[in-house]
Design an enzyme around this catalytic site. Sequence first.
Site, PDB file in Angstrom:
ATOM      1  N   ILE A 117     -11.225-100.332  29.590  1.00  0.00           N
ATOM      2  CA  ILE A 117     -11.055-101.778  29.452  1.00  0.00           C
ATOM      3  C   ILE A 117     -12.368-102.434  29.004  1.00  0.00           C
ATOM      4  O   ILE A 117     -12.360-103.357  28.185  1.00  0.00           O
ATOM      5  CB  ILE A 117     -10.547-102.365  30.791  1.00  0.00           C
ATOM      6  CG1 ILE A 117      -9.133-101.834  31.086  1.00  0.00           C
ATOM      7  CG2 ILE A 117     -10.548-103.893  30.765  1.00  0.00           C
ATOM      8  CD1 ILE A 117      -8.581-102.182  32.459  1.00  0.00           C
ATOM      9  N   ASP A 128     -23.741 -99.813  30.808  1.00  0.00           N
ATOM     10  CA  ASP A 128     -23.062 -98.759  31.583  1.00  0.00           C
ATOM     11  C   ASP A 128     -24.126 -97.842  32.180  1.00  0.00           C
ATOM     12  O   ASP A 128     -25.320 -97.968  31.846  1.00  0.00           O
ATOM     13  CB  ASP A 128     -22.069 -97.966  30.705  1.00  0.00           C
ATOM     14  CG  ASP A 128     -20.854 -97.483  31.503  1.00  0.00           C
ATOM     15  OD1 ASP A 128     -21.057 -96.716  32.481  1.00  0.00           O
ATOM     16  OD2 ASP A 128     -19.719 -97.882  31.186  1.00  0.00           O
ATOM     17  N   ASN A 162     -17.049-106.077  34.513  1.00  0.00           N
ATOM     18  CA  ASN A 162     -15.889-105.189  34.373  1.00  0.00           C
ATOM     19  C   ASN A 162     -16.065-103.864  35.107  1.00  0.00           C
ATOM     20  O   ASN A 162     -15.077-103.283  35.564  1.00  0.00           O
ATOM     21  CB  ASN A 162     -15.633-104.923  32.880  1.00  0.00           C
ATOM     22  CG  ASN A 162     -14.743-103.709  32.665  1.00  0.00           C
ATOM     23  OD1 ASN A 162     -13.539-103.765  32.865  1.00  0.00           O
ATOM     24  ND2 ASN A 162     -15.359-102.579  32.301  1.00  0.00           N
ATOM     25  N   ALA A 163     -17.321-103.359  35.227  1.00  0.00           N
ATOM     26  CA  ALA A 163     -17.540-102.032  35.822  1.00  0.00           C
ATOM     27  C   ALA A 163     -16.856-101.957  37.183  1.00  0.00           C
ATOM     28  O   ALA A 163     -16.972-102.878  37.997  1.00  0.00           O
ATOM     29  CB  ALA A 163     -19.035-101.759  35.968  1.00  0.00           C
ATOM     30  N   GLY A 164     -16.145-100.876  37.406  1.00  0.00           N
ATOM     31  CA  GLY A 164     -15.463-100.725  38.693  1.00  0.00           C
ATOM     32  C   GLY A 164     -15.128 -99.264  38.913  1.00  0.00           C
ATOM     33  O   GLY A 164     -15.017 -98.491  37.952  1.00  0.00           O
ATOM     34  N   LEU A 192      -6.216 -92.575  52.166  1.00  0.00           N
ATOM     35  CA  LEU A 192      -5.585 -93.378  53.224  1.00  0.00           C
ATOM     36  C   LEU A 192      -6.677 -93.819  54.180  1.00  0.00           C
ATOM     37  O   LEU A 192      -7.650 -93.073  54.411  1.00  0.00           O
ATOM     38  CB  LEU A 192      -4.550 -92.536  53.971  1.00  0.00           C
ATOM     39  CG  LEU A 192      -3.317 -92.120  53.160  1.00  0.00           C
ATOM     40  CD1 LEU A 192      -2.399 -91.266  54.018  1.00  0.00           C
ATOM     41  CD2 LEU A 192      -2.582 -93.333  52.617  1.00  0.00           C
ATOM     42  N   ALA A 251      -6.805 -93.878  57.268  1.00  0.00           N
ATOM     43  CA  ALA A 251      -6.994 -92.938  58.384  1.00  0.00           C
ATOM     44  C   ALA A 251      -7.949 -91.798  58.008  1.00  0.00           C
ATOM     45  O   ALA A 251      -8.568 -91.187  58.882  1.00  0.00           O
ATOM     46  CB  ALA A 251      -5.643 -92.359  58.810  1.00  0.00           C
ATOM     47  N   TYR A 271     -10.724-100.234  47.789  1.00  0.00           N
ATOM     48  CA  TYR A 271     -10.646-100.846  46.457  1.00  0.00           C
ATOM     49  C   TYR A 271     -10.050-102.266  46.553  1.00  0.00           C
ATOM     50  O   TYR A 271     -10.575-103.219  45.966  1.00  0.00           O
ATOM     51  CB  TYR A 271      -9.778 -99.948  45.583  1.00  0.00           C
ATOM     52  CG  TYR A 271      -9.617-100.375  44.146  1.00  0.00           C
ATOM     53  CD1 TYR A 271     -10.661-100.232  43.233  1.00  0.00           C
ATOM     54  CD2 TYR A 271      -8.399-100.885  43.682  1.00  0.00           C
ATOM     55  CE1 TYR A 271     -10.490-100.594  41.898  1.00  0.00           C
ATOM     56  CE2 TYR A 271      -8.226-101.243  42.355  1.00  0.00           C
ATOM     57  CZ  TYR A 271      -9.271-101.093  41.469  1.00  0.00           C
ATOM     58  OH  TYR A 271      -9.102-101.446  40.150  1.00  0.00           O
ATOM     59  N   THR A 288      -4.825 -96.503  30.529  1.00  0.00           N
ATOM     60  CA  THR A 288      -6.212 -96.070  30.313  1.00  0.00           C
ATOM     61  C   THR A 288      -6.338 -94.607  30.759  1.00  0.00           C
ATOM     62  O   THR A 288      -5.393 -94.025  31.293  1.00  0.00           O
ATOM     63  CB  THR A 288      -7.220 -96.894  31.150  1.00  0.00           C
ATOM     64  OG1 THR A 288      -6.944 -96.670  32.532  1.00  0.00           O
ATOM     65  CG2 THR A 288      -7.139 -98.374  30.839  1.00  0.00           C
TER      66      THR A 288
HETATM   67  P1  NAI Z   1     -12.931 -96.688  33.651  1.00  0.00           P
HETATM   68  O1  NAI Z   1     -13.235 -95.782  34.798  1.00  0.00           O
HETATM   69  O2  NAI Z   1     -12.286 -96.110  32.437  1.00  0.00           O
HETATM   70  O3  NAI Z   1     -14.286 -97.444  33.178  1.00  0.00           O
HETATM   71  C1  NAI Z   1     -15.175 -98.019  34.097  1.00  0.00           C
HETATM   72  C2  NAI Z   1     -16.567 -97.984  33.503  1.00  0.00           C
HETATM   73  O4  NAI Z   1     -17.465 -98.539  34.471  1.00  0.00           O
HETATM   74  C3  NAI Z   1     -17.046 -96.567  33.206  1.00  0.00           C
HETATM   75  O5  NAI Z   1     -17.557 -96.484  31.892  1.00  0.00           O
HETATM   76  C4  NAI Z   1     -18.142 -96.337  34.255  1.00  0.00           C
HETATM   77  O6  NAI Z   1     -19.176 -95.467  33.810  1.00  0.00           O
HETATM   78  C5  NAI Z   1     -18.637 -97.750  34.488  1.00  0.00           C
HETATM   79  N1  NAI Z   1     -19.342 -97.859  35.768  1.00  0.00           N
HETATM   80  C6  NAI Z   1     -18.949 -97.358  36.969  1.00  0.00           C
HETATM   81  N2  NAI Z   1     -19.917 -97.579  37.893  1.00  0.00           N
HETATM   82  C7  NAI Z   1     -20.930 -98.247  37.269  1.00  0.00           C
HETATM   83  C8  NAI Z   1     -22.190 -98.723  37.696  1.00  0.00           C
HETATM   84  N3  NAI Z   1     -22.602 -98.557  38.954  1.00  0.00           N
HETATM   85  N4  NAI Z   1     -22.978 -99.335  36.798  1.00  0.00           N
HETATM   86  C9  NAI Z   1     -22.576 -99.490  35.511  1.00  0.00           C
HETATM   87  N5  NAI Z   1     -21.381 -99.053  35.041  1.00  0.00           N
HETATM   88  C10 NAI Z   1     -20.564 -98.426  35.918  1.00  0.00           C
HETATM   89  O7  NAI Z   1     -12.056 -97.865  34.254  1.00  0.00           O
HETATM   90  P2  NAI Z   1     -11.039 -98.907  33.549  1.00  0.00           P
HETATM   91  O8  NAI Z   1      -9.664 -98.439  33.773  1.00  0.00           O
HETATM   92  O9  NAI Z   1     -11.479 -99.225  32.168  1.00  0.00           O
HETATM   93  O10 NAI Z   1     -11.272-100.182  34.486  1.00  0.00           O
HETATM   94  C11 NAI Z   1     -12.169-101.242  34.195  1.00  0.00           C
HETATM   95  C12 NAI Z   1     -12.027-102.303  35.275  1.00  0.00           C
HETATM   96  O11 NAI Z   1     -10.666-102.696  35.387  1.00  0.00           O
HETATM   97  C13 NAI Z   1     -12.438-101.827  36.677  1.00  0.00           C
HETATM   98  O12 NAI Z   1     -13.073-102.884  37.360  1.00  0.00           O
HETATM   99  C14 NAI Z   1     -11.100-101.485  37.321  1.00  0.00           C
HETATM  100  O13 NAI Z   1     -11.175-101.569  38.715  1.00  0.00           O
HETATM  101  C15 NAI Z   1     -10.222-102.569  36.722  1.00  0.00           C
HETATM  102  N6  NAI Z   1      -8.789-102.285  36.757  1.00  0.00           N
HETATM  103  C16 NAI Z   1      -8.222-101.270  35.997  1.00  0.00           C
HETATM  104  C17 NAI Z   1      -6.844-101.067  36.012  1.00  0.00           C
HETATM  105  C18 NAI Z   1      -6.164-100.006  35.193  1.00  0.00           C
HETATM  106  O14 NAI Z   1      -4.926 -99.908  35.248  1.00  0.00           O
HETATM  107  N7  NAI Z   1      -6.885 -99.193  34.418  1.00  0.00           N
HETATM  108  C19 NAI Z   1      -5.971-101.904  36.837  1.00  0.00           C
HETATM  109  C20 NAI Z   1      -6.657-102.933  37.585  1.00  0.00           C
HETATM  110  C21 NAI Z   1      -8.007-103.109  37.510  1.00  0.00           C
END
Ligand code: NAI
Length: 446
Positions: free
Chosen positions: A218, A237, A287-289, A295, A297, A352, A387
């Site tokens: 994303i 990143d 956006n980073a997550g 669970l 427990a 989360y 994704t």
């Molecule tokens: P992804 O895992 O493909 O990309 C996340 C990026 O964040 C990665 O490139 C990772 O290296 C970077 N990252 C992680 N920790 C970091 C740090 N400490 N410092 C800098 N960068 C860091 O995840 P995705 O699917 O693209 O998700 C992006 C956002 O959207 C996240 O916040 C996720 O929680 C949220 N999200 C995603 C959903 C989905 O269906 N894919 C649904 C709901 C929310």
Amino acid sequence: MTDKYTQFVSRAPGRDIARKLGLPQPVVLRRHKPGQPLITEPVLVQGTGTGADELAATLLAWDLDVRRHAVPKEKLGAIILVLDELARPEDLARPVLTAATSLRDLAPNARVITVSRAASDSADPAAAAARQGVDGLVRSLAKELRAGATANGILLAGGAGTTSPSTLGALRFFLSGRSAFVDGQFLTVSSAEGQLPADAEKPLAGKVAVVTGAARGIGAAIARTLRRDGATVVVVDIPAAGDHLAAVANEVHGTALQLDITREDAGERIIEHAVERHGRLDIVIHNAGITRDKLLANMDQSRWDSVIAVNIAAQLRINEALLASEHFRNSPRIVSVASTSGIAGNRGQTNYAASKGGVMGMVRATAPLLGVHGGSINAVAPGFIETEMTAKIPFATREIARRLNSLQQGGKPGDVAEAIVFLASDAAGGVSGEVLRVCGQNLVGA
Ligand code: NAI
């Protein structure tokens, strides 16, 4: 890429087989492409007050094919239902039932958009009841519409009116292909702040934007959409993702900053990079997550702590640095990525969901602090998005998860990016402290 089932049922013979068997019938959604008109079919503006008249006049000035009364059998691209003068629940019947007679004439991928006042803005129980009624109405109608059509609402609060800049900004967003995966949702416009762009194709021209977690998924889609809309982009990143990050930076003609956002000085590093390399900083997208599902427990401290650290604590610390910086004072915009897990809950995701619930709380409380500088902060809560993360879910679970929304398909990273980039634009300047879900109207949970 649209999933294979959606491709199969979008034309004969798949469409007929799905219909006969009562299977889901998702359609390929209309998504924004540069140069595409806002909407091609006629737009019906319903409502009798001056607010409706003014809105219809504005849409005419945008060169849309506007109708004030339905023409029998004419296909409609949108129905805009202006309900800004509701005083009691009985007032709903006439405009709503009039609009109902046009629902069968909606074209595929059409839009129904209500414009009404926020219930929270009224101390009168009858008015509040009528206004809150619109909420239930829109969410139910969104579940009735088919063929990629959506229903969403704009709520007016504070000093906002039917033709305030951000009301029009929200209307343009909902009418366009940018909101393809937003369904059954409301956006509150809480002030007359904001400005429509001089160039609708480049609303972020001249702005410098930072997006974290941009090496893939994303975040990379957000970087591309920011660039498409005219911004200069800094992608952030972790160092381990350096190669992918450099590729994204090259693609968007921006710069890369390798940085773990949990570092104490992450905020200062971001500001320093943007100002040194690009002379300013206007937009930050958190956006980073990460996920570390278990669970409760079976939850251990490291899984809990790492999710809280990346998903919310880092954002809070970076925001503190941004709020303290003299470089982030010119209509600054922050948009955070939350998740529907933080709203409806998700089994195995207590850590989360706590972090993402935290994002929404943070956004609400930070809005007034940024408002002092004419800025805004909002969150986008994605549902099931196609994704690498969701591709790893076992087939049967994934198939159920992606179909259980009103649009019967998963969203694309670009759908989340469109909502984020809209909220980062000056057209949304009167929207702050809000959470917009991009989930196709999940049918399970909230
Ligand atoms: P992804 O895992 O493909 O990309 C996340 C990026 O964040 C990665 O490139 C990772 O290296 C970077 N990252 C992680 N920790 C970091 C740090 N400490 N410092 C800098 N960068 C860091 O995840 P995705 O699917 O693209 O998700 C992006 C956002 O959207 C996240 O916040 C996720 O929680 C949220 N999200 C995603 C959903 C989905 O269906 N894919 C649904 C709901 C929310």
